[in-house]
Design a protein around this motif. Sequence first.
Motif, PDB file in Angstrom:
ATOM      1  N   HIS A 176       0.826  -1.190   0.000  1.00  0.00           N
ATOM      2  CA  HIS A 176       0.000   0.000   0.000  1.00  0.00           C
ATOM      3  C   HIS A 176       0.870   1.253   0.000  1.00  0.00           C
ATOM      4  CE1 HIS A 176      -2.508  -3.241   1.723  1.00  0.00           C
ATOM      5  NE2 HIS A 176      -3.479  -2.650   1.040  1.00  0.00           N
ATOM      6  N   GLU A 177       0.229   2.396  -0.118  1.00  0.00           N
ATOM      7  CA  GLU A 177       0.945   3.672  -0.158  1.00  0.00           C
ATOM      8  C   GLU A 177       1.844   3.823   1.065  1.00  0.00           C
ATOM      9  OE1 GLU A 177      -0.418   8.292  -0.081  1.00  0.00           O
ATOM     10  OE2 GLU A 177      -1.233   7.025  -1.669  1.00  0.00           O
ATOM     11  N   GLY A 178       3.122   4.120   0.809  1.00  0.00           N
ATOM     12  CA  GLY A 178       4.099   4.276   1.871  1.00  0.00           C
ATOM     13  C   GLY A 178       4.862   3.013   2.214  1.00  0.00           C
ATOM     14  N   ASP A 179       4.422   1.859   1.693  1.00  0.00           N
ATOM     15  CA  ASP A 179       5.135   0.601   1.939  1.00  0.00           C
ATOM     16  C   ASP A 179       6.387   0.523   1.071  1.00  0.00           C
ATOM     17  OD1 ASP A 179       3.157  -0.149   3.699  1.00  0.00           O
ATOM     18  OD2 ASP A 179       2.240  -1.637   2.364  1.00  0.00           O
ATOM     19  N   ALA A 180       7.348  -0.270   1.536  1.00  0.00           N
ATOM     20  CA  ALA A 180       8.583  -0.500   0.790  1.00  0.00           C
ATOM     21  C   ALA A 180       9.016  -1.946   0.965  1.00  0.00           C
ATOM     22  CB  ALA A 180       9.689   0.437   1.256  1.00  0.00           C
ATOM     23  N   VAL A 181       9.802  -2.420  -0.001  1.00  0.00           N
ATOM     24  CA  VAL A 181      10.395  -3.754   0.085  1.00  0.00           C
ATOM     25  C   VAL A 181      11.875  -3.628  -0.249  1.00  0.00           C
ATOM     26  CG1 VAL A 181      10.392  -6.120  -0.775  1.00  0.00           C
ATOM     27  CG2 VAL A 181       8.236  -4.885  -0.571  1.00  0.00           C
ATOM     28  N   ARG A 182      12.704  -4.230   0.607  1.00  0.00           N
ATOM     29  CA  ARG A 182      14.140  -4.295   0.363  1.00  0.00           C
ATOM     30  C   ARG A 182      14.475  -5.706  -0.102  1.00  0.00           C
ATOM     31  NH1 ARG A 182      15.995  -1.063   5.931  1.00  0.00           N
ATOM     32  NH2 ARG A 182      14.375   0.536   5.727  1.00  0.00           N
ATOM     33  N   LEU A 183      14.997  -5.801  -1.306  1.00  0.00           N
ATOM     34  CA  LEU A 183      15.317  -7.096  -1.904  1.00  0.00           C
ATOM     35  C   LEU A 183      16.823  -7.266  -1.984  1.00  0.00           C
ATOM     36  CD1 LEU A 183      12.817  -6.816  -4.896  1.00  0.00           C
ATOM     37  CD2 LEU A 183      12.462  -8.158  -2.825  1.00  0.00           C
ATOM     38  N   THR A 184      17.287  -8.451  -1.633  1.00  0.00           N
ATOM     39  CA  THR A 184      18.690  -8.812  -1.789  1.00  0.00           C
ATOM     40  C   THR A 184      18.762 -10.053  -2.668  1.00  0.00           C
ATOM     41  OG1 THR A 184      19.190  -7.948   0.413  1.00  0.00           O
ATOM     42  CG2 THR A 184      20.825  -9.397  -0.584  1.00  0.00           C
ATOM     43  N   ALA A 185      19.366  -9.892  -3.848  1.00  0.00           N
ATOM     44  CA  ALA A 185      19.485 -10.989  -4.816  1.00  0.00           C
ATOM     45  C   ALA A 185      18.133 -11.628  -5.108  1.00  0.00           C
ATOM     46  CB  ALA A 185      20.471 -12.036  -4.298  1.00  0.00           C
ATOM     47  N   SER A 186      17.101 -10.803  -5.198  1.00  0.00           N
ATOM     48  CA  SER A 186      15.743 -11.330  -5.397  1.00  0.00           C
ATOM     49  C   SER A 186      14.988 -10.552  -6.462  1.00  0.00           C
ATOM     50  CB  SER A 186      14.958 -11.279  -4.072  1.00  0.00           C
ATOM     51  OG  SER A 186      15.554 -12.079  -3.095  1.00  0.00           O
ATOM     52  N   GLY A 187      15.671 -10.064  -7.481  1.00  0.00           N
ATOM     53  CA  GLY A 187      15.017  -9.303  -8.529  1.00  0.00           C
ATOM     54  C   GLY A 187      14.252 -10.190  -9.491  1.00  0.00           C
ATOM     55  N   GLY A 188      13.714  -9.560 -10.550  1.00  0.00           N
ATOM     56  CA  GLY A 188      12.984 -10.290 -11.571  1.00  0.00           C
ATOM     57  C   GLY A 188      11.525 -10.516 -11.253  1.00  0.00           C
TER      58      GLY A 188
END
Length: 241
Positions: free
Chosen positions: A206-218
């Motif tokens: 939702h608005e304001g949420d974020a996700v930090r990905l490490t070696a998890s693209g695509g």
Amino acid sequence: MTPFVDIRRAEDRGVTSTDWLDSRHSFSFGDYYDPANTHHGLLLVNNDDRVAPGTGFDTHPHRDMEIVTWVLDGSLSHQDSMGNSGLIYAGLAQRMSAGSGVLHSERNESPEVPVHFVQMWVIPDETGIAPEYQQLEINDALLGGGLVTIASGSTDDAAITIHNKRAALHGARLESGAAVEVPDAPFVHLFVPRGEVTLEGVGPLHEGDAVRLTASGGRRVTAVEQSEILIWEMHADLSGG
């Protein structure tokens, strides 16, 4: 590198609240300090700011930082010690390289309309460079609905250039049902400043949420409603690895 997904909800961010400013901090900033939350990859600051009409940040210094400002609503008046001045508005990519030192102010000159913007900081490859300023309107490119490279230190198709060869910022405005793919990189930061999306393998954001990905693209990001997303693609962290 072990794949890792770290979901950060809007309500868990640090907050600076005054009579003229509502600022939400994805990472430690100002009076909000969490030693376990200082950066992701090369990204040190992701501030989601709302500034009241006729107010703003008076002249203050910066040094050795690449500062990218992305306006969502309203406009922000910029002035700096290099002699640059003008309005930053939605669809305009803007970057200030603080380098060896710069003074600047950012104010909402509108008497009626608040300004909503996201300001993001990454470290430069070299310290002590000459300060620089750059901006370019990319509103028409965003209307296409795909992922647009707003800023990069390594590709020629970016709207503006940052002094870090291992980082790039992408953005997209998505209609309901539209989707884009998250870049495949060692470190990725996905932020939803407007709307609601779903991230493949994660679920609703939702608005304001974020996700930090490490070696998890695509993974695919799909809009649930009209939305805007900002994605940092980073090929190193602060240790240089």
